[in-house]
Scaffold this motif. Structure first.
Motif, PDB file in Angstrom:
ATOM      1  N   ASP A 162       0.803  -1.224   0.000  1.00 19.88           N
ATOM      2  CA  ASP A 162       0.000   0.000   0.000  1.00 19.88           C
ATOM      3  C   ASP A 162       0.837   1.277   0.000  1.00 19.88           C
ATOM      4  O   ASP A 162       0.301   2.371  -0.211  1.00 19.88           O
ATOM      5  N   GLU A 208      -1.299  -6.874   4.425  1.00 25.85           N
ATOM      6  CA  GLU A 208      -2.413  -5.940   4.427  1.00 25.85           C
ATOM      7  C   GLU A 208      -2.289  -4.892   5.539  1.00 25.85           C
ATOM      8  O   GLU A 208      -1.875  -5.196   6.655  1.00 25.85           O
ATOM      9  N   THR A 209      -2.692  -3.660   5.200  1.00 29.82           N
ATOM     10  CA  THR A 209      -2.638  -2.559   6.160  1.00 29.82           C
ATOM     11  C   THR A 209      -3.982  -1.836   6.197  1.00 29.82           C
ATOM     12  O   THR A 209      -4.820  -2.007   5.313  1.00 29.82           O
ATOM     13  N   LYS A 210      -4.166  -1.030   7.219  1.00 27.82           N
ATOM     14  CA  LYS A 210      -5.309  -0.115   7.271  1.00 27.82           C
ATOM     15  C   LYS A 210      -4.841   1.174   7.932  1.00 27.82           C
ATOM     16  O   LYS A 210      -3.895   1.171   8.727  1.00 27.82           O
ATOM     17  N   THR A 211      -5.512   2.276   7.617  1.00 27.12           N
ATOM     18  CA  THR A 211      -5.174   3.573   8.190  1.00 27.12           C
ATOM     19  C   THR A 211      -6.179   3.927   9.268  1.00 27.12           C
ATOM     20  O   THR A 211      -7.390   3.805   9.065  1.00 27.12           O
ATOM     21  N   LEU A 212      -5.671   4.361  10.409  1.00 33.68           N
ATOM     22  CA  LEU A 212      -6.536   4.684  11.552  1.00 33.68           C
ATOM     23  C   LEU A 212      -7.290   5.999  11.325  1.00 33.68           C
ATOM     24  O   LEU A 212      -7.060   6.720  10.358  1.00 33.68           O
ATOM     25  N   ASN A 213      -8.173   6.303  12.256  1.00 31.64           N
ATOM     26  CA  ASN A 213      -9.066   7.457  12.105  1.00 31.64           C
ATOM     27  C   ASN A 213      -8.348   8.802  12.087  1.00 31.64           C
ATOM     28  O   ASN A 213      -8.934   9.811  11.674  1.00 31.64           O
ATOM     29  N   ALA A 218      -0.773   4.200   9.748  1.00 32.87           N
ATOM     30  CA  ALA A 218      -1.069   2.947   9.039  1.00 32.87           C
ATOM     31  C   ALA A 218      -0.574   1.773   9.882  1.00 32.87           C
ATOM     32  O   ALA A 218       0.556   1.789  10.376  1.00 32.87           O
ATOM     33  N   THR A 220      -0.692  -2.757  10.576  1.00 30.90           N
ATOM     34  CA  THR A 220      -0.952  -4.061   9.975  1.00 30.90           C
ATOM     35  C   THR A 220      -2.355  -4.507  10.366  1.00 30.90           C
ATOM     36  O   THR A 220      -2.765  -4.369  11.515  1.00 30.90           O
ATOM     37  N   LYS A 221      -3.092  -5.044   9.402  1.00 33.16           N
ATOM     38  CA  LYS A 221      -4.466  -5.482   9.684  1.00 33.16           C
ATOM     39  C   LYS A 221      -4.479  -6.613  10.703  1.00 33.16           C
ATOM     40  O   LYS A 221      -5.398  -6.713  11.519  1.00 33.16           O
ATOM     41  N   LYS A 223      -2.287  -7.065  13.038  1.00 34.64           N
ATOM     42  CA  LYS A 223      -1.586  -6.600  14.248  1.00 34.64           C
ATOM     43  C   LYS A 223      -0.209  -7.223  14.444  1.00 34.64           C
ATOM     44  O   LYS A 223       0.347  -7.220  15.546  1.00 34.64           O
TER      45      LYS A 223
END
Length: 248
Positions: A162, A208-213, A218, A220-221, A223
């Motif tokens: 990403d 896989e990653t996700k970005t916090l609020n 960013a 790791t999905k 953890k």
């Protein structure tokens, strides 16, 4: 790039300031330190050397460096978070001097870390350096990504997809995008005079990653732990120069 010798000279100066800032960070790394203390040190060191911390206020980013601990992949925001024994933390700094950027990051181990964490950090650094070693005029960007991906996956880790390296110069982020995965012989060709970063982010689990609020951090999905190293390099006809190499 026209007159890339001037660009190299300017980037060499800003890159050296950034590298020395991380050398100073290395001196204070221990359990009990707060990530905002790291940020303050980076801001003051870069400022004291006639440069500006490029991340500060960049697209609204609130701090002078990024501090990404454990399962944070990148763009972690310094805070009153206290580092503890066994943590790993990436510190990403960029110095802007005389209109030119030098961008670099290192992952530090806090006290004694697990064998898995140590192997992850070691593999990430090795992957970056193996990729840098092949850079010269005429190689494909796919060769860079392939070199990193093959080394990392052979150790059972995964490459974050990403985020990528980037061209850099008078702008913080420019073309080209430098992917840290890919196939040999694909993509654009590297050309003499190009300046860009190689900065693989490597996960212990899946990619896989996700970005916090907060819009920046960013993670790791799954953890799992993540590590990163980064250098800014300039391409020559037969190799490349690392502008952000520590002199220590």
């Amino acid at each position: 790039m026209n007159n890339f010798k001037e660009a190299f000279e300017k980037t060499r100066i800003s890159g050296n300031i950034a590298a020395r800032a991380l050398d100073e960070v290395a001196r204070i790394m221990k359990p009990g330190i707060k990530t905002e203390e790291i940020d303050n040190l980076c801001y003051e060191f870069i400022n004291d050397h006639g440069a500006y911390s490029a991340p500060l206020f960049y697209r609204g980013y609130p701090k002078s460096c990024c501090t990404s601990t454990n399962h944070i992949v990148c763009h972690g925001i310094p805070s009153n978070k206290v580092l503890k024994e066994g943590d790993i933390i990436n510190v990403d700094v960029t110095a802007l001097k005389d209109g030119w950027h030098g961008d670099t990051s290192r992952t530090f181990e806090i006290g004694e870390v697990s064998v898995k964490a140590k192997n992850l950090v070691k593999t990430t650094y090795e992957a970056m350096m193996k990729a840098i070693k092949i850079v010269r005029d005429g190689v494909y960007f796919g060769d860079i990504g392939s070199t990193i991906q093959n080394h990392v996956e052979a150790q059972g880790f995964s490459v974050v997809q990403d985020f990528c390296g980037h061209g850099i110069g008078k702008s913080f982020h420019e073309e080209p995008n430098v992917l840290h995965y890919g196939e040999k012989g694909t993509g654009e060709k590297v050309k003499t005079g190009m300046i860009f970063t190689i900065e693989p982010m490597i996960n212990l689990g899946n990619h896989e990653t996700k970005t916090l609020n907060d819009g920046w951090t960013a993670v790791t999905k799954d953890k799992s732990l993540s590590a990163q190293f980064e250098h800014t390099i300039g391409v020559t006809s037969d190799s490349c120069e690392i502008f952000t190499l520590s002199k220590k």
